[in-house]
Motif scaffolding. Structure first.
Motif, mmCIF file in Angstrom:
data_model
loop_
_atom_site.group_PDB
_atom_site.id
_atom_site.type_symbol
_atom_site.label_atom_id
_atom_site.label_comp_id
_atom_site.label_asym_id
_atom_site.label_seq_id
_atom_site.Cartn_x
_atom_site.Cartn_y
_atom_site.Cartn_z
ATOM 1 N N GLU A 284 -8.075 -12.166 3.128
ATOM 2 C CA GLU A 284 -7.588 -11.550 4.363
ATOM 3 C C GLU A 284 -8.675 -11.475 5.440
ATOM 4 O OE1 GLU A 284 -4.621 -11.471 4.517
ATOM 5 O OE2 GLU A 284 -3.584 -10.465 2.898
ATOM 6 N N THR A 285 -9.947 -11.424 5.023
ATOM 7 C CA THR A 285 -11.054 -11.352 5.984
ATOM 8 C C THR A 285 -12.149 -12.341 5.596
ATOM 9 O OG1 THR A 285 -10.664 -9.017 6.521
ATOM 10 C CG2 THR A 285 -12.846 -9.890 6.996
ATOM 11 N N THR B 246 -10.484 -3.390 -1.164
ATOM 12 C CA THR B 246 -9.586 -2.625 -2.027
ATOM 13 C C THR B 246 -9.937 -2.826 -3.503
ATOM 14 O OG1 THR B 246 -8.008 -4.461 -1.885
ATOM 15 C CG2 THR B 246 -7.679 -2.587 -0.385
ATOM 16 N N ASP C 298 -8.812 -3.732 8.186
ATOM 17 C CA ASP C 298 -8.328 -2.826 7.139
ATOM 18 C C ASP C 298 -6.935 -3.226 6.646
ATOM 19 O OD1 ASP C 298 -8.769 -0.537 5.520
ATOM 20 O OD2 ASP C 298 -7.445 0.649 6.797
ATOM 21 N N THR C 299 -6.466 -4.424 7.022
ATOM 22 C CA THR C 299 -5.080 -4.810 6.765
ATOM 23 C C THR C 299 -4.967 -5.916 5.729
ATOM 24 O OG1 THR C 299 -4.391 -4.186 8.995
ATOM 25 C CG2 THR C 299 -2.976 -5.736 7.820
ATOM 26 N N GLU C 300 -4.033 -5.730 4.794
ATOM 27 C CA GLU C 300 -3.616 -6.796 3.890
ATOM 28 C C GLU C 300 -2.451 -7.506 4.575
ATOM 29 O OE1 GLU C 300 -2.331 -7.371 -0.811
ATOM 30 O OE2 GLU C 300 -1.619 -5.628 0.297
ATOM 31 N N PHE C 301 -2.713 -8.624 5.234
ATOM 32 C CA PHE C 301 -1.704 -9.280 6.067
ATOM 33 C C PHE C 301 -0.586 -9.918 5.250
ATOM 34 C CE2 PHE C 301 -5.652 -9.678 8.678
ATOM 35 C CZ PHE C 301 -5.245 -8.909 9.753
ATOM 36 N N TYR D 125 -14.028 -1.696 3.742
ATOM 37 C CA TYR D 125 -12.640 -2.125 3.926
ATOM 38 C C TYR D 125 -11.985 -2.711 2.667
ATOM 39 C CZ TYR D 125 -13.734 -1.736 8.911
ATOM 40 O OH TYR D 125 -14.102 -1.277 10.154
ATOM 41 N N GLU E 119 -8.215 -1.962 12.847
ATOM 42 C CA GLU E 119 -7.070 -2.030 11.934
ATOM 43 C C GLU E 119 -6.958 -3.398 11.276
ATOM 44 O OE1 GLU E 119 -2.205 -1.330 11.938
ATOM 45 O OE2 GLU E 119 -3.343 -1.189 13.810
ATOM 46 N N ASP E 120 -7.287 -4.457 12.015
ATOM 47 C CA ASP E 120 -7.197 -5.803 11.443
ATOM 48 C C ASP E 120 -8.092 -5.948 10.215
ATOM 49 O OD1 ASP E 120 -5.341 -6.896 13.254
ATOM 50 O OD2 ASP E 120 -6.923 -7.269 14.729
ATOM 51 N N ARG F 184 0.813 -1.212 0.000
ATOM 52 C CA ARG F 184 0.000 0.000 0.000
ATOM 53 C C ARG F 184 0.848 1.264 0.000
ATOM 54 N NH1 ARG F 184 -5.405 0.553 2.062
ATOM 55 N NH2 ARG F 184 -5.199 -1.548 2.938
ATOM 56 N N ASN G 68 -7.034 -6.510 -0.117
ATOM 57 C CA ASN G 68 -7.737 -6.864 1.116
ATOM 58 C C ASN G 68 -9.000 -7.608 0.687
ATOM 59 O OD1 ASN G 68 -8.551 -7.125 3.736
ATOM 60 N ND2 ASN G 68 -9.061 -4.977 4.047
#
Length: 418
Positions: A262-263, A339, A311-314, A337, A308-309, A208, A229
């Motif tokens: 990711e989610t 992308t 919203d995160t690309e782990f 959230y 934050e989790d 990002r 994400n």
């Protein structure tokens, strides 16, 4: 060395080469690609030695497993890069394709013809395979390319570039058809982003931070790629066995890539029967789960997720999970959230599937399949230069056609406008 002048000269050379490449027939381009593939195989040991230097440096600096996976080369991956070159050579050449031709009442015949973009700059991070993939697709589509990889892969990239560029020039491609910026200072990218006179488009591939920086600061047009994400939503009507297989694949098959999930979103009516068994499966595969309070009740080892989790690309074996009350809540979560990369629904409800397909805004939207399929080769394009997450010019996996534009050719017989 004056970094700015160095980059400008690279861009000038690439721009000159683009003029030649734009009118080069497919046979010579294909020969160059085949020779580049052979050169990769012949120089495999040299490339692996260079890659080992980068890997050692990355491990010393404490880089994580996902980063190491993106950086690492082995014989299989080099074979895959070589195979990719051969596959691109076998694809139809898009240049010169007439997509439409029509005649006006005044007798003018107008045609729409596919042509190269020109000179393409690729700015990427720790993925040495991009050096080969980007060069192959740009050359086949008649473009010259300026490559600028991350400092963490500099030894690997230099070894690969020297190998394929020598083969390309020996095959008859012009000097500058493939350029590589081997200076890792930030100034090199800052200069490249401003060279509108010589560079037609920039394509950043990475995290990002890299992509946002280039989008905000470049005066050269940018095609955004890669931030993923990605979500999988398990609907209340889902086949839970199928859902588990898809979720496990989307998260664990290769977690360090942009099309990995990711989610996970789960309808409240499916959660009790789905999450406990899934949690045990993911735990056995080393996945860390960060979930909402409802998730924690059903998967005791899960950590409580933060804003934050979601919203995160782990890009790692970490999964955010949320239990939702409805399809609408799932789509609202994705809207907030996501992308605009890849999103999936697992359902046996036709109406739910159609709403998801129609209402979710992403480059690729799936029903009952893993997000891991968002890939040029998997889509039948042969290869890709990245996954575009924007809407202008190109969206989704960018193959050969997406590296071209069009021009109109007009045939007349003395017509003048009155």
């Amino acid at each position: 060395m004056d970094v700015g002048s160095y980059v400008v000269e690279k861009a000038k050379t690439a721009s000159r080469a683009a003029r030649i490449l734009s009118n080069m027939g497919p046979n010579l381009k294909n020969k160059a690609l085949d020779d580049m593939a052979e050169a990769l195989q012949n120089n495999k040991e040299l490339i692996l030695q260079a890659n080992k230097l980068d890997l050692d440096n990355a491990k010393k600096s404490g880089k994580g497993k996902a980063f190491i996976d993106r950086l690492e080369l082995n014989q299989k991956r080099i074979d895959s890069m070589a195979g990719g070159l051969i596959k691109v050579a076998s694809l139809p050449d898009p240049i010169g394709e007439v997509s439409k031709m029509w005649k006006r009442p005044n007798g003018l015949r107008i045609g729409k013809v596919r042509v190269p973009l020109g000179t393409i700059g690729i700015i990427y991070e720790a993925r040495p395979n991009v050096t080969v993939d980007a060069a192959a697709l740009c050359l086949k589509s008649g473009n010259s390319v300026i490559l600028r990889g991350g400092k963490e892969a500099i030894n690997s990239n230099v070894a690969i570039y020297n190998t394929i560029n020598k083969a390309a020039v020996s095959a008859g491609l012009p000097e500058g058809a493939i350029e590589f910026i081997d200076i890792t200072e930030r100034e090199a990218v800052e200069t490249l982003m401003k060279l509108n006179e010589y560079v037609d488009v920039l394509i950043p591939r990475g995290g990002r931070g890299l992509i946002n920086s280039i989008v905000k600061n470049s005066t050269v047009p940018v095609i955004q790629t890669g931030i993923g994400n990605c979500h999988v939503y398990v609907d209340e009507s889902a086949d839970l066995s199928m859902a588990e297989n898809i979720v496990v694949n989307a998260k664990t098959q290769r977690p360090a890539v942009c099309n990995a999930m990711e989610t996970l979103l789960v309808h409240k009516n499916a959660a009790e029967n789905f999450l406990p068994h899934l949690g045990e499966t993911l735990k056995s595969l080393g996945v860390e789960i960060r979930g909402c309070s409802e998730t924690k009740k059903l998967i005791p080892y899960a950590k409580l997720a933060t804003e934050e989790d979601y919203d995160t690309e782990f890009l790692d074996l970490i999964l955010a999970v949320k239990v939702v009350n409805s399809l609408d809540e799932a789509m609202d979560h994705i809207y907030k959230y996501g992308t605009k990369h890849s999103e999936a629904i697992i359902t046996n409800d036709y109406n739910a599937s159609q709403r998801f397909l129609n209402e979710v805004d992403a480059a690729a939207v799936y029903v009952n399949a893993s997000t891991r399929f968002t890939d040029g080769e998997q889509f039948g394009f042969g290869a890709e230069i990245g996954i575009s997450t924007q809407k202008l010019h190109a969206r989704g996996p960018m193959g050969l056609n997406e590296l071209t534009t069009s021009k109109y050719v007009v045939y007349g017989e003395g017509q003048i406008r009155k």
